[in-house]
Design a protein around this motif. Sequence first.
Motif, PDB file in Angstrom:
ATOM      1  N   SER A  74       0.833  -1.201   0.000  1.00 12.97           N
ATOM      2  CA  SER A  74       0.000   0.000   0.000  1.00 12.97           C
ATOM      3  C   SER A  74       0.870   1.255   0.000  1.00 12.97           C
ATOM      4  CB  SER A  74      -0.934   0.009   1.214  1.00 12.97           C
ATOM      5  OG  SER A  74      -0.196   0.087   2.409  1.00 12.97           O
ATOM      6  N   GLU A  75       0.323   2.331  -0.539  1.00 11.72           N
ATOM      7  CA  GLU A  75       0.991   3.629  -0.580  1.00 11.72           C
ATOM      8  C   GLU A  75      -0.078   4.706  -0.519  1.00 11.72           C
ATOM      9  OE1 GLU A  75       2.726   4.751  -4.323  1.00 11.72           O
ATOM     10  OE2 GLU A  75       1.360   3.455  -5.454  1.00 11.72           O
ATOM     11  N   THR A  76       0.349   5.912  -0.203  1.00 10.84           N
ATOM     12  CA  THR A  76      -0.588   7.032  -0.185  1.00 10.84           C
ATOM     13  C   THR A  76      -0.210   8.031  -1.267  1.00 10.84           C
ATOM     14  OG1 THR A  76       0.719   8.184   1.495  1.00 10.84           O
ATOM     15  CG2 THR A  76      -1.108   6.822   2.272  1.00 10.84           C
ATOM     16  N   VAL A  77      -1.240   8.637  -1.834  1.00 12.33           N
ATOM     17  CA  VAL A  77      -1.087   9.662  -2.860  1.00 12.33           C
ATOM     18  C   VAL A  77      -2.039  10.797  -2.522  1.00 12.33           C
ATOM     19  CG1 VAL A  77      -1.403  10.215  -5.298  1.00 12.33           C
ATOM     20  CG2 VAL A  77      -0.401   8.023  -4.644  1.00 12.33           C
ATOM     21  N   GLY A  78      -1.573  12.010  -2.638  1.00  7.96           N
ATOM     22  CA  GLY A  78      -2.419  13.159  -2.348  1.00  7.96           C
ATOM     23  C   GLY A  78      -3.277  13.518  -3.546  1.00  7.96           C
ATOM     24  N   ALA A  79      -4.480  13.998  -3.280  1.00 10.90           N
ATOM     25  CA  ALA A  79      -5.380  14.414  -4.358  1.00 10.90           C
ATOM     26  C   ALA A  79      -6.380  15.415  -3.819  1.00 10.90           C
ATOM     27  CB  ALA A  79      -6.103  13.213  -4.959  1.00 10.90           C
ATOM     28  N   ILE A  80      -6.651  16.429  -4.624  1.00  9.28           N
ATOM     29  CA  ILE A  80      -7.640  17.429  -4.235  1.00  9.28           C
ATOM     30  C   ILE A  80      -8.236  18.022  -5.510  1.00  9.28           C
ATOM     31  CG2 ILE A  80      -6.008  19.374  -4.113  1.00  9.28           C
ATOM     32  CD1 ILE A  80      -7.530  20.294  -1.602  1.00  9.28           C
ATOM     33  N   HIS A  81      -9.530  18.314  -5.467  1.00  5.46           N
ATOM     34  CA  HIS A  81     -10.219  18.879  -6.619  1.00  5.46           C
ATOM     35  C   HIS A  81     -10.484  20.368  -6.374  1.00  5.46           C
ATOM     36  CE1 HIS A  81     -11.062  14.760  -7.927  1.00  5.46           C
ATOM     37  NE2 HIS A  81     -11.500  14.516  -6.703  1.00  5.46           N
ATOM     38  N   ASN A  82     -10.334  21.156  -7.414  1.00  6.36           N
ATOM     39  CA  ASN A  82     -10.646  22.578  -7.293  1.00  6.36           C
ATOM     40  C   ASN A  82     -10.853  23.184  -8.676  1.00  6.36           C
ATOM     41  OD1 ASN A  82     -10.686  25.109  -5.493  1.00  6.36           O
ATOM     42  ND2 ASN A  82      -9.207  25.680  -7.058  1.00  6.36           N
ATOM     43  N   ASN A  83     -12.009  23.803  -8.843  1.00  5.81           N
ATOM     44  CA  ASN A  83     -12.299  24.584 -10.042  1.00  5.81           C
ATOM     45  C   ASN A  83     -12.033  23.804 -11.330  1.00  5.81           C
ATOM     46  OD1 ASN A  83     -13.184  26.915 -11.339  1.00  5.81           O
ATOM     47  ND2 ASN A  83     -11.112  27.763 -11.501  1.00  5.81           N
ATOM     48  N   GLY A  84     -12.486  22.558 -11.353  1.00  5.75           N
ATOM     49  CA  GLY A  84     -12.361  21.753 -12.555  1.00  5.75           C
ATOM     50  C   GLY A  84     -11.031  21.054 -12.724  1.00  5.75           C
ATOM     51  N   ALA A  85     -10.108  21.275 -11.818  1.00  2.00           N
ATOM     52  CA  ALA A  85      -8.788  20.651 -11.906  1.00  2.00           C
ATOM     53  C   ALA A  85      -8.601  19.663 -10.755  1.00  2.00           C
ATOM     54  CB  ALA A  85      -7.692  21.699 -11.873  1.00  2.00           C
ATOM     55  N   THR A  86      -7.843  18.621 -11.018  1.00  6.34           N
ATOM     56  CA  THR A  86      -7.493  17.653  -9.985  1.00  6.34           C
ATOM     57  C   THR A  86      -5.988  17.695  -9.774  1.00  6.34           C
ATOM     58  OG1 THR A  86      -9.335  16.206 -10.613  1.00  6.34           O
ATOM     59  CG2 THR A  86      -7.572  15.240  -9.291  1.00  6.34           C
ATOM     60  N   TYR A  87      -5.595  18.054  -8.575  1.00  5.20           N
ATOM     61  CA  TYR A  87      -4.179  18.119  -8.213  1.00  5.20           C
ATOM     62  C   TYR A  87      -3.804  16.819  -7.523  1.00  5.20           C
ATOM     63  CZ  TYR A  87      -4.774  23.138  -9.003  1.00  5.20           C
ATOM     64  OH  TYR A  87      -5.045  24.364  -9.566  1.00  5.20           O
ATOM     65  N   VAL A  88      -2.727  16.208  -7.978  1.00 10.72           N
ATOM     66  CA  VAL A  88      -2.249  14.970  -7.360  1.00 10.72           C
ATOM     67  C   VAL A  88      -0.760  15.105  -7.082  1.00 10.72           C
ATOM     68  CG1 VAL A  88      -4.011  13.428  -8.304  1.00 10.72           C
ATOM     69  CG2 VAL A  88      -1.990  13.954  -9.668  1.00 10.72           C
ATOM     70  N   TRP A  89      -0.313  14.429  -6.040  1.00  6.74           N
ATOM     71  CA  TRP A  89       1.094  14.527  -5.668  1.00  6.74           C
ATOM     72  C   TRP A  89       1.518  13.276  -4.907  1.00  6.74           C
ATOM     73  CZ3 TRP A  89      -2.875  17.354  -3.583  1.00  6.74           C
ATOM     74  CH2 TRP A  89      -3.173  17.108  -2.233  1.00  6.74           C
ATOM     75  N   GLY A  90       2.812  13.051  -4.924  1.00  6.70           N
ATOM     76  CA  GLY A  90       3.376  11.923  -4.213  1.00  6.70           C
ATOM     77  C   GLY A  90       4.880  12.066  -4.145  1.00  6.70           C
ATOM     78  N   PRO A  91       5.595  11.043  -3.671  1.00  3.68           N
ATOM     79  CA  PRO A  91       7.047  11.154  -3.503  1.00  3.68           C
ATOM     80  C   PRO A  91       7.794  11.533  -4.776  1.00  3.68           C
ATOM     81  CG  PRO A  91       6.226   9.245  -2.331  1.00  3.68           C
ATOM     82  CD  PRO A  91       5.074   9.778  -3.125  1.00  3.68           C
ATOM     83  N   GLY A  92       7.301  11.129  -5.951  1.00  5.91           N
ATOM     84  CA  GLY A  92       8.047  11.411  -7.166  1.00  5.91           C
ATOM     85  C   GLY A  92       7.358  12.320  -8.148  1.00  5.91           C
ATOM     86  N   PHE A  93       6.291  12.975  -7.757  1.00  6.29           N
ATOM     87  CA  PHE A  93       5.577  13.783  -8.743  1.00  6.29           C
ATOM     88  C   PHE A  93       4.666  14.820  -8.093  1.00  6.29           C
ATOM     89  CE2 PHE A  93       2.672  10.505  -7.546  1.00  6.29           C
ATOM     90  CZ  PHE A  93       1.399  11.021  -7.711  1.00  6.29           C
ATOM     91  N   ASP A  94       4.419  15.858  -8.848  1.00  5.90           N
ATOM     92  CA  ASP A  94       3.367  16.845  -8.604  1.00  5.90           C
ATOM     93  C   ASP A  94       2.695  17.047  -9.950  1.00  5.90           C
ATOM     94  OD1 ASP A  94       3.717  17.794  -5.811  1.00  5.90           O
ATOM     95  OD2 ASP A  94       5.679  18.421  -6.544  1.00  5.90           O
ATOM     96  N   ALA A  95       1.390  16.955 -10.020  1.00  3.08           N
ATOM     97  CA  ALA A  95       0.727  17.089 -11.311  1.00  3.08           C
ATOM     98  C   ALA A  95      -0.655  17.691 -11.126  1.00  3.08           C
ATOM     99  CB  ALA A  95       0.616  15.735 -12.001  1.00  3.08           C
ATOM    100  N   VAL A  96      -1.139  18.300 -12.184  1.00  2.00           N
ATOM    101  CA  VAL A  96      -2.511  18.791 -12.212  1.00  2.00           C
ATOM    102  C   VAL A  96      -3.113  18.381 -13.549  1.00  2.00           C
ATOM    103  CG1 VAL A  96      -1.735  21.056 -13.045  1.00  2.00           C
ATOM    104  CG2 VAL A  96      -4.014  20.823 -12.054  1.00  2.00           C
ATOM    105  N   HIS A  97      -4.296  17.799 -13.485  1.00  2.00           N
ATOM    106  CA  HIS A  97      -4.984  17.332 -14.685  1.00  2.00           C
ATOM    107  C   HIS A  97      -6.429  17.811 -14.641  1.00  2.00           C
ATOM    108  CE1 HIS A  97      -1.757  14.579 -15.903  1.00  2.00           C
ATOM    109  NE2 HIS A  97      -1.622  14.284 -14.622  1.00  2.00           N
TER     110      HIS A  97
END
Length: 659
Positions: free
Chosen positions: A543-566
């Motif tokens: 198991s692992e954890t990944v961050g995610a949050i939604h705002n204004n039509g965008a989904t922000y995700v992050w983890g040990p090796g990445f930061d991204a918005v889609h």
Amino acid sequence: MFDSVLIANRGEIACRIIRTARRMGLRTIAVYSDADRDALHVQMADQAVPIGPAPATESYLRPDRILEAAKATGAAAIHPGYGFLSEQPDLVSGCAENGIVWVGPHLEAILSMGSKIEAKAIAAQNGVPCIPGYSGADQSDEALIAAATEIGFPVMVKASAGGGGKGMRAVFDPIDLADAINSARTEALRSFGDDRLLIEKLILNPRHIEVQLLGDRHGNLIHLFERDCSVQRNHQKLLEEAPAPNLDDETRSRLFKSSVSLGKAIGYNSAGTVEFVMNAETGEFYFLEMNTRLQVEHTVTEEITGIDLVEMQFRMAAGERLPLSQDDITCTGHAIEARLTAEDAADGFKPETGEVLHWRIDPALRCDTGIQTGSTIGSSYDSMVAKLIAHGQDRETACRKLASGLNRLEIAGLTTNRLFLRDAIRSDRFASGTATTNFLAQQWPNGWSPKDATDGLPYAALACHLRDRPASSPWQSLGGFRLLSGAGHPARTTYVDAENPESRVEIAGQSGAYTLTRNGTTETVSVAWQDPATLRLTRNAVSETVGAIHNNGATYVWGPGFDAVHRVVPAGDFNPARHTGTTATPDRIVAPIPGLLVTVNVRPGDTVAEGDTLVVMESMKLLMDLKAAAAGTVSAVGAVPGTTVEAGALLVQLDLTQS
């Protein structure tokens, strides 16, 4: 000891000063511009006073408004922090005239070190090694060009006033000298109100070493060891550490002797820093400048000595004697600081603006910051988000601790340089302690990009899939485009990235167990929300954890090796017409971030070549040249000098030359 202090600053340093002041029982007064009305330093202070509009020239750089705020609140002292008015004589004089304690050195020290030309002369008179150069009164282009020619290229054109890399240009070819003088002079005048320049021999591949001084008003002066601040970009420090690695005792002793000698020559009586440039090959060092204020990187000195430098500043300003002698000062372990900034390191360190939607730090790190969830990083000030500091029993431990903390750092809403900082610390060149000011060019000659970057789209799609989506129509209540392959079989939803519609993820399953198909590869995962901003995924019993949050039509995700918005949407909901083009293309020069248009160099009908500077913008205290990506003819100009534009605003339209 006085009973109250007004902090004439903002952001992380204002918060840092407030913390020590409150621990000492002092009443704290913040000042703020219109842009900082809801800032963290305003919330932390006992009182807060508005001092004007967002531009620093109308608020934080106004000594009269700072003094008015101090008198209105009965502030007994003013601490300037760093930058802004920290080395501005008018505020020091104003404090004296109004019976307010100035938390800093005496005026004569500030004046003598405020001009690099005068500081260099004083240093030389006191036996401090100085770089060969020109610092004469004749500031004509002809005199500066003649001096550079006599010194021999390469040279450094440097503003006499200020610091922070403003008004500095390295020149390797005589043909570039006139432009360098003009741009350095312009930037110096805009930043410091003083366009005087000096020319120095450029030390190639140098280290940046500095010594922390601390003096009182009774003639006592000590050093608190040295720092290495060699990892820089455009003369802006990125990583700082104490003590400096790979420095022999004899050189270290000479650095301390030179620094204390200069400090005693000007009767220094507060916290200050003497900076040197060091030849990485020979170990010879030369005086660079003295900063008569607290440094951004004072934190690493605090970590290795256990001394609160802000507290010492307060006590020295109150007339107390230094409580420690030179022999009492000890260096314990190693400390490293990383400056987290709102910059996209993979895109040439382009400044970023926006709201901080999520913020969580590793408790193993010291964090000096002026932001919290809900804070806004705007274009009016610099891009600093936080200073992250690790202390360990040795350098290797401190490096490992800081890199790990950066890996665990969580921030959403805007791009930061956290992964770049992590990679810099983990690089062999930094780990060996041999980094110079050319670190970036040597480590990443073609620019940095994240190594083995994680694909964030599957995580963004999962976050959207698990999110409760209100149904605005019977079709949307089905959760997007679904294929039902038979009774009892799970539905499938295909998600697309609206910014890149060819990029898709298919998710099938229910009750926490899903299959993901991406680029022809399918995997099975179990996933659920651990908290409102964290997904817990399990695959192959890991198991692992990944961050995610939604705002204004965008989904922000992050983890040990990445930061991204889609901008992830179900394929059935995707409508290309909703997305307008606000991105730059070879024929469209757009504002990368909000900012002020300083100059516009073209008019409709002009012919431009690839690489020509079409527009100069100012944002986050930096000047940015917006260049033509291809040759062509200007068909339209939407840029007006002196106006402020939003990110994505079309500035220049080109008709590209057909090849």
